[in-house]
Structures are given as C-alpha cells and as structure tokens.
Motif scaffolding. Sequence first.
Motif, PDB file in Angstrom:
ATOM      1  N   ARG A 159     -28.276  -2.114  -8.169  1.00  0.00           N
ATOM      2  CA  ARG A 159     -27.387  -0.922  -8.646  1.00  0.00           C
ATOM      3  C   ARG A 159     -26.599  -1.381  -9.744  1.00  0.00           C
ATOM      4  NH1 ARG A 159     -23.635   0.544  -3.376  1.00  0.00           N
ATOM      5  NH2 ARG A 159     -23.447  -1.726  -3.243  1.00  0.00           N
ATOM      6  N   VAL A 161     -25.417  -0.262 -13.558  1.00  0.00           N
ATOM      7  CA  VAL A 161     -25.274   0.938 -14.299  1.00  0.00           C
ATOM      8  C   VAL A 161     -24.962   0.536 -15.893  1.00  0.00           C
ATOM      9  CG1 VAL A 161     -24.088   3.108 -14.766  1.00  0.00           C
ATOM     10  CG2 VAL A 161     -24.315   2.287 -12.430  1.00  0.00           C
ATOM     11  N   SER A 176     -31.850  -0.624 -21.092  1.00  0.00           N
ATOM     12  CA  SER A 176     -32.405  -0.251 -19.792  1.00  0.00           C
ATOM     13  C   SER A 176     -33.656   0.410 -19.946  1.00  0.00           C
ATOM     14  CB  SER A 176     -31.482   1.200 -19.366  1.00  0.00           C
ATOM     15  OG  SER A 176     -30.026   0.598 -19.463  1.00  0.00           O
ATOM     16  N   ALA A 197     -29.253   3.309 -13.867  1.00  0.00           N
ATOM     17  CA  ALA A 197     -28.762   4.285 -14.338  1.00  0.00           C
ATOM     18  C   ALA A 197     -28.004   4.066 -15.527  1.00  0.00           C
ATOM     19  CB  ALA A 197     -27.610   5.080 -13.471  1.00  0.00           C
ATOM     20  N   PRO A 250     -34.675   4.742 -16.313  1.00  0.00           N
ATOM     21  CA  PRO A 250     -33.773   5.244 -15.324  1.00  0.00           C
ATOM     22  C   PRO A 250     -33.015   6.282 -15.477  1.00  0.00           C
ATOM     23  CG  PRO A 250     -33.250   2.908 -16.477  1.00  0.00           C
ATOM     24  CD  PRO A 250     -34.272   3.652 -17.205  1.00  0.00           C
ATOM     25  N   PRO A 251     -32.613   7.017 -14.480  1.00  0.00           N
ATOM     26  CA  PRO A 251     -31.745   8.364 -14.481  1.00  0.00           C
ATOM     27  C   PRO A 251     -30.755   8.208 -15.961  1.00  0.00           C
ATOM     28  CG  PRO A 251     -32.051   7.771 -12.181  1.00  0.00           C
ATOM     29  CD  PRO A 251     -32.454   6.577 -12.994  1.00  0.00           C
ATOM     30  N   THR A 252     -30.474   9.024 -16.388  1.00  0.00           N
ATOM     31  CA  THR A 252     -29.605   9.036 -17.683  1.00  0.00           C
ATOM     32  C   THR A 252     -28.556  10.181 -17.519  1.00  0.00           C
ATOM     33  OG1 THR A 252     -31.265   7.727 -18.881  1.00  0.00           O
ATOM     34  CG2 THR A 252     -29.654   8.738 -20.261  1.00  0.00           C
ATOM     35  N   THR A 282     -31.753  13.619 -15.151  1.00  0.00           N
ATOM     36  CA  THR A 282     -30.747  13.526 -16.441  1.00  0.00           C
ATOM     37  C   THR A 282     -29.908  14.620 -16.281  1.00  0.00           C
ATOM     38  OG1 THR A 282     -30.859  13.296 -18.826  1.00  0.00           O
ATOM     39  CG2 THR A 282     -32.377  14.920 -17.830  1.00  0.00           C
ATOM     40  N   LEU A 311     -23.632   9.984 -10.786  1.00  0.00           N
ATOM     41  CA  LEU A 311     -23.791   8.979  -9.980  1.00  0.00           C
ATOM     42  C   LEU A 311     -24.019   9.100  -8.486  1.00  0.00           C
ATOM     43  CD1 LEU A 311     -21.347   6.337 -11.865  1.00  0.00           C
ATOM     44  CD2 LEU A 311     -23.882   6.665 -11.975  1.00  0.00           C
ATOM     45  N   ILE A 314     -27.413  10.492  -7.672  1.00  0.00           N
ATOM     46  CA  ILE A 314     -28.814   9.712  -7.697  1.00  0.00           C
ATOM     47  C   ILE A 314     -28.410   8.721  -6.715  1.00  0.00           C
ATOM     48  CG2 ILE A 314     -29.350  10.188 -10.016  1.00  0.00           C
ATOM     49  CD1 ILE A 314     -27.864   7.770 -11.056  1.00  0.00           C
TER      50      ILE A 314
END
Length: 317
Positions: A159, A161, A176, A197, A250-252, A282, A311, A314
């Motif tokens: 985890r 970020v 990332s 993320a 990663p999710p952005t 995203t 956050l 996700i």
Amino acid sequence: MRPALRTRRACRKLATALMASTVMLAGCASAQPAGTQAPASVSARPSPEATGPVAAVYKDLVYRSIDGTDLHLDLYTSAHANGQPSPVLVYFHGGAWARGQRPESWRGYSRFLQRGYAVITVQYRLAGEAQAPAAVQDARCVLHWIGANADRYGFDVDRIVAHGTSAGGHLALMASYLEAADGLDTPDCEGVPRVAAVLDFYGPTNLAQPYNGAASGRHPSVVRWVGDGPGAHDMDVRMSPLTYVGPDVPPTMIVHGDSDDVVTIDQSRELYAALQRVEVPTDMVIVPGGGHGKFPDAEKARVAGEVDRFLTTIGLP
C-alpha cells in the motif's frame, strides 16, 4: 508530432536501444557509479513535531549514497497505525527538476497521518547536480529503500502511494510506471516494490511535446534537465510517463488547473486519455481558473475530498 504511445514490450526494446545514447547525455545512468546503500538510523531524533497524528519523526535518513553524495528523506510515522503495518505516502517536491526541497514539516500531510499513513518526503538530485535520468533513478531508489526497511519501520509495501507536484508529479509517475525490465534501475536499488496508486498534481507527462515558447521547440526546463546533446529527443521520450502507460500501471489520480501556464493541462488530459484506453482506474480533477498549483482554498478542500474518495474507491485507506 506527439510520440506514439508504446506498449510495454516496445518500451523495453526502446530502453535497450537507447543505452548508447544515454551514455552521451550528462548525468545519465551509465555515467554514474553505483551507489552504496547507507544504513538508516534506527532511532527517532527527538522533535517537537512528534505530536498530534505523528508517532515519531526521523529526519535526514540516508536512502542512497551516489558519487560521494548522501541523499536524504524524512519519515513521519503515524500515531494511528494501531500496531499494524502502515500504508506509505511518499512525496516528491516540484521545482522543474532544478530547484526546490522536501518540506520541512509533516503538517501539509496531516490528513494522511490521521488515516494511518506513514509519510516520507524526499531529496533527489537536481539538474545542476546530475541530469536525466538521475532524479528518476533516485525516485526508484526511494521505493527500494521503503521495501528494504519495511520491517524496521512497519511499512505495508502493498500500500504505497506515490505523490508529487509539478516535476515531483512527473517523478511520482515515472517511479510508479517503470519496471525493472525498462533498464533504468541501478544495481544498488534493484528490487522495487509495486506502487498501489499515484497522485499526480499537474506533472509533465510528455516531455517530447513541442513547446511553442522556445526556439528549440523544447521546454527550457526539459532542456536544462535532459540536456541538448545527441540523443536528447530520445531521452525526452524515455523520460515521459506516457511512454510507459499500459494496463499494468497503478491506478492514477490527476489534478490540474485549467489556467496553468507552466505545465499546460493538455499534458494531464493526454495521460488521462491514455490511461482510460488501457482501462487503468483513473480520475482527473480539473480546477477551474487554477494556475500552477495556485488553487483557492475551496478548491483545495474539494481536491482533498476527491483524493480521499479515489483512494477509498481503489481499496486504500
């Protein structure tokens, strides 16, 4: 013309093909001797900052030594971790890769500390010390340090970020989105945990985009950081987060003001569209009338709420 979006496989071929041109650019990876990982301090420096949401303050931890220079980070652990491994927010400052420094305090990140995050703020090599890709390699080394010190400081490496503003947003994206196979990691920092993320606040995403305000057609900040020697355009492409977009990044979340005249909003729109095409989670928050990070207080509060929502969506605290 804008550089075409590359697949991960094509990107890795590009990394191999560009190794020779990388050598020709000042400050590139092959010109830098491998640093030695310096041991981190194991005790918090007594500090009046260790109050409220902060459990302990660790100042000036060395995360990398390169060319006789120690690179530092500050670590703030959360008083709300409840004995469990903490998610980590790692922040990269802005400044056109040429100036700026990590924040002196945790206070701008109290919301994350209250949510149980450990917060790390980072020093990296600026353009006057070493040109591209040095800062990107430093950013990757910070992630390596987090993984190597997870047990010592109670980090949850699943985890992490990555967050940054302006050039720091660019570094958060690059750190990332890269993989070991992309050929930029240095021997002293091999083994980088995956980021969960990215929070990209008005960061450049396409360094090869033509810049109308310069005779060279390249943004002056890019020229300063990358250089203008042989292979500069190829390095612009290689240092662009857009180059590495694929379904496994990663999710952005992206934040940008629509009146930003330093990093224009089309940089973020291009990234957002690319992420949507490959179905990466995203979101993009546009600040009406917002300049380069100069947002009204009401918009700052709205952005903070959108970050929390993203956050949570996700699966992060």
